[in-house]
Scaffold this motif. Structure first.
Motif, PDB file in Angstrom:
ATOM      1  N   CYS A 149      64.229 129.299 112.147  1.00  0.00           N
ATOM      2  CA  CYS A 149      63.849 130.189 113.250  1.00  0.00           C
ATOM      3  C   CYS A 149      62.615 131.001 112.891  1.00  0.00           C
ATOM      4  CB  CYS A 149      64.999 131.119 113.611  1.00  0.00           C
ATOM      5  SG  CYS A 149      66.381 130.286 114.415  1.00  0.00           S
ATOM      6  N   TYR A 150      62.604 131.555 111.676  1.00  0.00           N
ATOM      7  CA  TYR A 150      61.432 132.328 111.245  1.00  0.00           C
ATOM      8  C   TYR A 150      60.171 131.478 111.316  1.00  0.00           C
ATOM      9  CZ  TYR A 150      63.645 136.646 109.644  1.00  0.00           C
ATOM     10  OH  TYR A 150      64.289 137.846 109.596  1.00  0.00           O
ATOM     11  N   LYS A 151      60.220 130.257 110.840  1.00  0.00           N
ATOM     12  CA  LYS A 151      59.041 129.374 110.844  1.00  0.00           C
ATOM     13  C   LYS A 151      58.598 129.050 112.272  1.00  0.00           C
ATOM     14  CE  LYS A 151      60.073 127.216 106.416  1.00  0.00           C
ATOM     15  NZ  LYS A 151      60.544 125.999 105.732  1.00  0.00           N
ATOM     16  N   PHE A 152      59.564 128.664 113.105  1.00  0.00           N
ATOM     17  CA  PHE A 152      59.227 128.266 114.472  1.00  0.00           C
ATOM     18  C   PHE A 152      58.675 129.437 115.282  1.00  0.00           C
ATOM     19  CE2 PHE A 152      60.512 127.498 118.955  1.00  0.00           C
ATOM     20  CZ  PHE A 152      59.641 126.456 119.211  1.00  0.00           C
ATOM     21  N   ASP A 168      55.176 130.625 114.511  1.00  0.00           N
ATOM     22  CA  ASP A 168      54.141 129.814 115.142  1.00  0.00           C
ATOM     23  C   ASP A 168      54.115 129.978 116.666  1.00  0.00           C
ATOM     24  OD1 ASP A 168      53.399 128.788 112.676  1.00  0.00           O
ATOM     25  OD2 ASP A 168      54.443 126.877 112.949  1.00  0.00           O
ATOM     26  N   LEU A 169      55.273 130.186 117.264  1.00  0.00           N
ATOM     27  CA  LEU A 169      55.390 130.201 118.720  1.00  0.00           C
ATOM     28  C   LEU A 169      54.920 131.498 119.362  1.00  0.00           C
ATOM     29  CD1 LEU A 169      56.541 128.728 121.274  1.00  0.00           C
ATOM     30  CD2 LEU A 169      58.672 129.953 120.822  1.00  0.00           C
ATOM     31  N   ALA A 170      55.269 132.633 118.754  1.00  0.00           N
ATOM     32  CA  ALA A 170      55.063 133.923 119.419  1.00  0.00           C
ATOM     33  C   ALA A 170      54.195 134.852 118.576  1.00  0.00           C
ATOM     34  CB  ALA A 170      56.420 134.579 119.672  1.00  0.00           C
ATOM     35  N   THR A 171      53.556 135.782 119.263  1.00  0.00           N
ATOM     36  CA  THR A 171      52.791 136.807 118.549  1.00  0.00           C
ATOM     37  C   THR A 171      53.759 137.829 117.956  1.00  0.00           C
ATOM     38  OG1 THR A 171      52.609 138.294 120.445  1.00  0.00           O
ATOM     39  CG2 THR A 171      50.898 136.587 120.219  1.00  0.00           C
ATOM     40  N   GLU A 220      55.122 139.996 120.726  1.00  0.00           N
ATOM     41  CA  GLU A 220      56.155 139.333 121.525  1.00  0.00           C
ATOM     42  C   GLU A 220      57.497 139.343 120.791  1.00  0.00           C
ATOM     43  OE1 GLU A 220      53.388 136.163 124.013  1.00  0.00           O
ATOM     44  OE2 GLU A 220      54.029 135.657 121.969  1.00  0.00           O
ATOM     45  N   LEU A 221      57.467 139.073 119.504  1.00  0.00           N
ATOM     46  CA  LEU A 221      58.701 139.094 118.715  1.00  0.00           C
ATOM     47  C   LEU A 221      59.287 140.503 118.633  1.00  0.00           C
ATOM     48  CD1 LEU A 221      57.753 136.648 115.843  1.00  0.00           C
ATOM     49  CD2 LEU A 221      59.430 136.274 117.650  1.00  0.00           C
ATOM     50  N   ILE A 222      58.428 141.504 118.487  1.00  0.00           N
ATOM     51  CA  ILE A 222      58.899 142.893 118.459  1.00  0.00           C
ATOM     52  C   ILE A 222      59.594 143.230 119.779  1.00  0.00           C
ATOM     53  CG2 ILE A 222      58.105 145.298 118.474  1.00  0.00           C
ATOM     54  CD1 ILE A 222      55.976 144.355 116.353  1.00  0.00           C
TER      55      ILE A 222
END
Length: 97
Positions: A27-30, A33-36, A39-41
């Motif tokens: 999940c961390y790797k994906f 790469d997927l979100a800024t 966005e994750l915050i």
């Protein structure tokens, strides 16, 4: 459901990709790469808000603990009360794991 407007093969592909992940490290790797970072915050903040709402915390305690705005807390609460049940589904699955 608001997501019904977005439902298509490309979104199915994304969800299938997420469902294929087997570990937190995957999940961390994906998601790296997927979100800024912003966005994750936002995503993690909303999930923390949902957890605290589920625990019965007050809006002020939730804002204090998460730094979320009152609008964010209200939005998450509205989703939990009138949405598709996604937050509750995940929270229940986590509690039963």
């Amino acid at each position: 459901m608001q997501i019904d407007k977005l439902r298509d093969q490309e979104l199915d592909d994304l969800f299938d990709g997420i469902l294929s992940l087997e570990s937190k490290e995957d999940c961390y790797k994906f998601f790296d790469d997927l979100a800024t970072s912003n966005e994750l915050i936002s995503l993690k903040q909303r999930f923390q808000v949902a957890k605290l709402i589920d625990e019965g915390k007050t809006y002020s305690k939730i804002q204090e603990k998460t730094g979320a705005s009152s609008a964010t807390v209200s939005r998450v609460k509205r989703c939990m009360d009138y949405g598709s049940g996604g937050y509750k589904l995940v929270l229940e699955k986590r509690n039963n794991a």
